[in-house]
Scaffold this motif. Structure first.
Motif, mmCIF file in Angstrom:
data_model
loop_
_atom_site.group_PDB
_atom_site.id
_atom_site.type_symbol
_atom_site.label_atom_id
_atom_site.label_comp_id
_atom_site.label_asym_id
_atom_site.label_seq_id
_atom_site.Cartn_x
_atom_site.Cartn_y
_atom_site.Cartn_z
ATOM 1 N N SER A 290 50.451 32.959 45.444
ATOM 2 C CA SER A 290 48.865 31.928 45.625
ATOM 3 C C SER A 290 47.793 32.749 45.221
ATOM 4 C CB SER A 290 48.376 31.515 46.239
ATOM 5 O OG SER A 290 49.194 30.201 46.283
ATOM 6 N N THR A 291 47.599 33.303 43.563
ATOM 7 C CA THR A 291 45.966 34.280 43.600
ATOM 8 C C THR A 291 44.967 33.986 45.011
ATOM 9 O OG1 THR A 291 45.486 32.835 41.905
ATOM 10 C CG2 THR A 291 47.097 34.715 41.301
ATOM 11 N N GLY A 292 44.426 34.340 44.440
ATOM 12 C CA GLY A 292 43.030 33.430 45.179
ATOM 13 C C GLY A 292 42.135 32.982 44.390
ATOM 14 N N TRP A 293 42.195 32.680 43.190
ATOM 15 C CA TRP A 293 42.479 31.419 42.718
ATOM 16 C C TRP A 293 42.850 30.016 43.277
ATOM 17 C CZ3 TRP A 293 38.086 29.148 39.735
ATOM 18 C CH2 TRP A 293 37.973 28.340 39.093
ATOM 19 N N ASP A 294 43.911 30.136 42.730
ATOM 20 C CA ASP A 294 44.901 29.597 42.921
ATOM 21 C C ASP A 294 44.061 29.101 44.463
ATOM 22 O OD1 ASP A 294 46.198 29.381 40.888
ATOM 23 O OD2 ASP A 294 47.686 31.500 42.627
ATOM 24 N N VAL A 295 44.490 30.176 46.108
ATOM 25 C CA VAL A 295 44.258 29.330 47.075
ATOM 26 C C VAL A 295 43.091 28.704 47.018
ATOM 27 C CG1 VAL A 295 43.270 30.238 49.070
ATOM 28 C CG2 VAL A 295 44.852 30.792 48.055
ATOM 29 N N THR A 296 41.266 28.761 46.109
ATOM 30 C CA THR A 296 40.355 28.593 46.194
ATOM 31 C C THR A 296 40.292 26.726 45.715
ATOM 32 O OG1 THR A 296 38.971 30.570 45.408
ATOM 33 C CG2 THR A 296 38.145 29.336 45.106
ATOM 34 N N THR A 297 41.151 26.995 44.683
ATOM 35 C CA THR A 297 41.531 25.200 44.119
ATOM 36 C C THR A 297 41.940 24.496 45.552
ATOM 37 O OG1 THR A 297 43.297 25.472 42.827
ATOM 38 C CG2 THR A 297 41.616 26.164 41.922
ATOM 39 N N ARG A 298 42.338 24.852 46.173
ATOM 40 C CA ARG A 298 43.638 23.585 46.738
ATOM 41 C C ARG A 298 42.521 23.863 47.967
ATOM 42 N NH1 ARG A 298 48.637 27.274 45.158
ATOM 43 N NH2 ARG A 298 48.796 26.525 43.653
ATOM 44 N N LEU A 299 41.843 24.241 48.596
ATOM 45 C CA LEU A 299 40.989 24.691 49.721
ATOM 46 C C LEU A 299 39.971 23.429 49.592
ATOM 47 C CD1 LEU A 299 40.100 27.896 50.898
ATOM 48 C CD2 LEU A 299 42.002 26.653 51.435
ATOM 49 N N HIS A 300 39.382 22.463 50.750
ATOM 50 C CA HIS A 300 38.210 21.430 50.841
ATOM 51 C C HIS A 300 36.789 22.223 50.746
ATOM 52 C CE1 HIS A 300 36.474 17.856 51.566
ATOM 53 N NE2 HIS A 300 35.736 18.130 52.924
ATOM 54 N N ARG A 332 47.461 38.749 59.627
ATOM 55 C CA ARG A 332 47.968 37.970 58.697
ATOM 56 C C ARG A 332 48.649 37.145 57.579
ATOM 57 N NH1 ARG A 332 49.068 35.097 63.242
ATOM 58 N NH2 ARG A 332 49.325 32.860 62.001
ATOM 59 N N LEU A 333 47.890 38.435 55.852
ATOM 60 C CA LEU A 333 48.359 38.273 55.494
ATOM 61 C C LEU A 333 48.815 39.301 54.113
ATOM 62 C CD1 LEU A 333 45.958 35.036 53.885
ATOM 63 C CD2 LEU A 333 48.179 34.490 54.623
ATOM 64 N N ARG A 334 49.317 39.344 52.978
ATOM 65 C CA ARG A 334 49.775 40.606 52.654
ATOM 66 C C ARG A 334 49.032 40.598 51.210
ATOM 67 N NH1 ARG A 334 54.189 41.269 50.089
ATOM 68 N NH2 ARG A 334 55.934 39.971 51.164
ATOM 69 N N ALA A 335 48.383 41.453 50.109
ATOM 70 C CA ALA A 335 48.006 41.185 49.019
ATOM 71 C C ALA A 335 48.945 42.461 48.074
ATOM 72 C CB ALA A 335 46.716 41.871 48.466
ATOM 73 N N SER A 336 49.468 41.910 47.231
ATOM 74 C CA SER A 336 50.456 42.664 46.114
ATOM 75 C C SER A 336 49.775 43.823 45.333
ATOM 76 C CB SER A 336 51.246 41.804 45.236
ATOM 77 O OG SER A 336 50.422 41.269 44.167
ATOM 78 N N ASP A 337 50.509 44.392 45.189
ATOM 79 C CA ASP A 337 49.931 45.391 44.508
ATOM 80 C C ASP A 337 50.453 44.962 43.045
ATOM 81 O OD1 ASP A 337 48.791 47.787 43.740
ATOM 82 O OD2 ASP A 337 49.883 49.389 44.009
ATOM 83 N N ARG A 342 48.542 39.013 43.888
ATOM 84 C CA ARG A 342 49.342 37.617 44.390
ATOM 85 C C ARG A 342 48.721 37.780 46.134
ATOM 86 N NH1 ARG A 342 50.483 34.328 41.162
ATOM 87 N NH2 ARG A 342 50.049 34.978 38.945
ATOM 88 N N TRP A 343 48.575 36.846 47.028
ATOM 89 C CA TRP A 343 48.937 36.908 48.393
ATOM 90 C C TRP A 343 50.026 36.345 49.213
ATOM 91 C CZ3 TRP A 343 45.260 38.959 51.199
ATOM 92 C CH2 TRP A 343 43.786 39.891 49.989
ATOM 93 N N PHE A 344 50.698 36.837 49.818
ATOM 94 C CA PHE A 344 52.199 35.735 50.592
ATOM 95 C C PHE A 344 51.795 36.017 52.147
ATOM 96 C CE2 PHE A 344 52.904 38.622 46.548
ATOM 97 C CZ PHE A 344 54.316 37.403 46.338
#
Length: 350
Positions: A290-300, A332-337, A342-344
């Motif tokens: 997920s991108t940061g935007w993807d995560v943002t849209t899925r949060l409450h 806990r997470l890692r970011a892609s280069d 993107r986050w994993f």
């Protein structure tokens, strides 16, 4: 609001619930609370505090730079028995324009000195090259986080109208005692909401002027912003824990209303961010890459995300990024280069 938090600004809370400006109030002998409106903003007003001095008053914050705001500040000072020319100092909790916007106008009217933490003072000095650089980096940050073009919009930085000509004369550091005769006021550096956010602890009267750091009902926006803190949420949580150890009988925030129960409110805010971090981590685990935007849209959010303005969507994204960065810092997470980050999960596969 936590049941262990007791509202002391009852008229302020009633005004908040009624959607009107609260009254000017004498908080203690020699200390006044003056509400200054913020035009077209859901926060509605900033609470300015005026400390009486032998030769005038000192303000904590000044309010938004608008004519209606100025008139409200002037009227509040007059209720307390003063004029703008009587202001001797403006202590700015942080660099946001609803707090320092009128500081320059107060200085013009009175010759008052302006004090800020150096980390925020550096952000509001007129510097075209710095402003242009931050503006470009802000837009690039949103693009790298996967935001749609219509959300990124035009480059948007701090408006020149919200810069402080000539800067702040006095730089206030952590634990500094502020020279206000008759008051035992000390600065508490609380980075997170901004790099140089300050609270002020009046020890003799047991008061904490908390700015935006600790509010009675809402959590301040903690955002990852270019050129500021690399881990703003981590710094905010550390600052919260430190403030929770202060012995304060009453908290005087910059918005909403006064309250007691600082330790309980700090515990509630820490719990809130712990839950939010877990929600962000679950969102990434359920949708690897997920991108940061993807995560943002899925949060409450407090309102349906799709109904937010583009401005609020940008704030939401930067708030999500602050949580993602802290989770990365904790392993806990890692970011892609990649160009689009993107986050994993830290132990997951790309």
């Amino acid at each position: 609001m936590d049941s262990a938090v007791q509202v002391t600004g009852t008229r302020q809370r009633q005004a908040w619930q009624d959607g009107v400006l609260p009254p000017v109030e004498k908080v203690r002998d020699g200390l006044w609370s003056i509400p200054v409106p913020i035009p077209d903003n859901p926060l509605r007003y900033t609470l300015i505090y005026a400390f009486e001095l032998p030769d005038g008053v000192a303000l904590v914050d000044a309010g938004w730079d608008a004519e209606d705001s100025w008139l409200a500040l002037v009227a509040g000072l007059r209720t307390a028995g003063y004029e703008p020319a009587d202001v001797r100092a403006v202590l700015v909790t942080h660099m946001h324009p609803d707090h320092f916007g009128l500081a320059g106008r107060v200085r013009e009217a009175s010759g008052a000195w302006i004090g800020m933490h150096e980390a925020d003072a550096a952000q509001v000095r007129p510097d075209d090259a710095l402003t242009d650089s931050i503006t470009r980096r802000a837009a690039a940050q949103l693009t790298d986080a996967g935001a749609p073009r219509d959300v990124v919009g035009e480059p948007h930085g701090l408006s020149r109208a919200h810069l402080l000509e000539d800067g702040a004369e006095v730089l206030i550091a952590d634990h500094d005692r502020i020279d206000l005769p008759g008051w035992d006021l000390r600065a508490v550096w609380t980075p997170g909401h901004t790099p140089g956010h300050l609270c002020f602890h009046e020890r003799e009267h047991g008061l904490l002027l908390s700015g935006d750091h600790v509010l009675p009902r809402i959590s301040p926006n903690i955002s990852l912003y270019p050129g500021q803190l690399g881990d703003p949420l981590g710094r905010y949580l550390d600052s919260l824990r430190a403030v929770g150890e202060i012995d304060a009988d009453e908290v005087l925030p910059a918005h909403e209303y006064r309250f007691r129960g600082l330790d309980a409110r700090v515990a509630s805010l820490l719990e809130h961010h712990g839950e939010r971090l877990a929600e962000v981590e679950r969102a990434v685990a359920a949708n690897p890459g997920s991108t940061g935007w993807d995560v943002t849209t899925r949060l409450h959010w407090s309102r349906p995300f799709a109904t937010l303005s583009q401005f609020l969507k940008r704030h939401a994204l930067r708030e999500s990024l602050a949580h993602l960065v802290l989770l990365e810092t904790h392993g806990r997470l890692r970011a892609s280069d990649e160009k689009i980050t993107r986050w994993f999960a830290a132990n997951g596969r790309t």
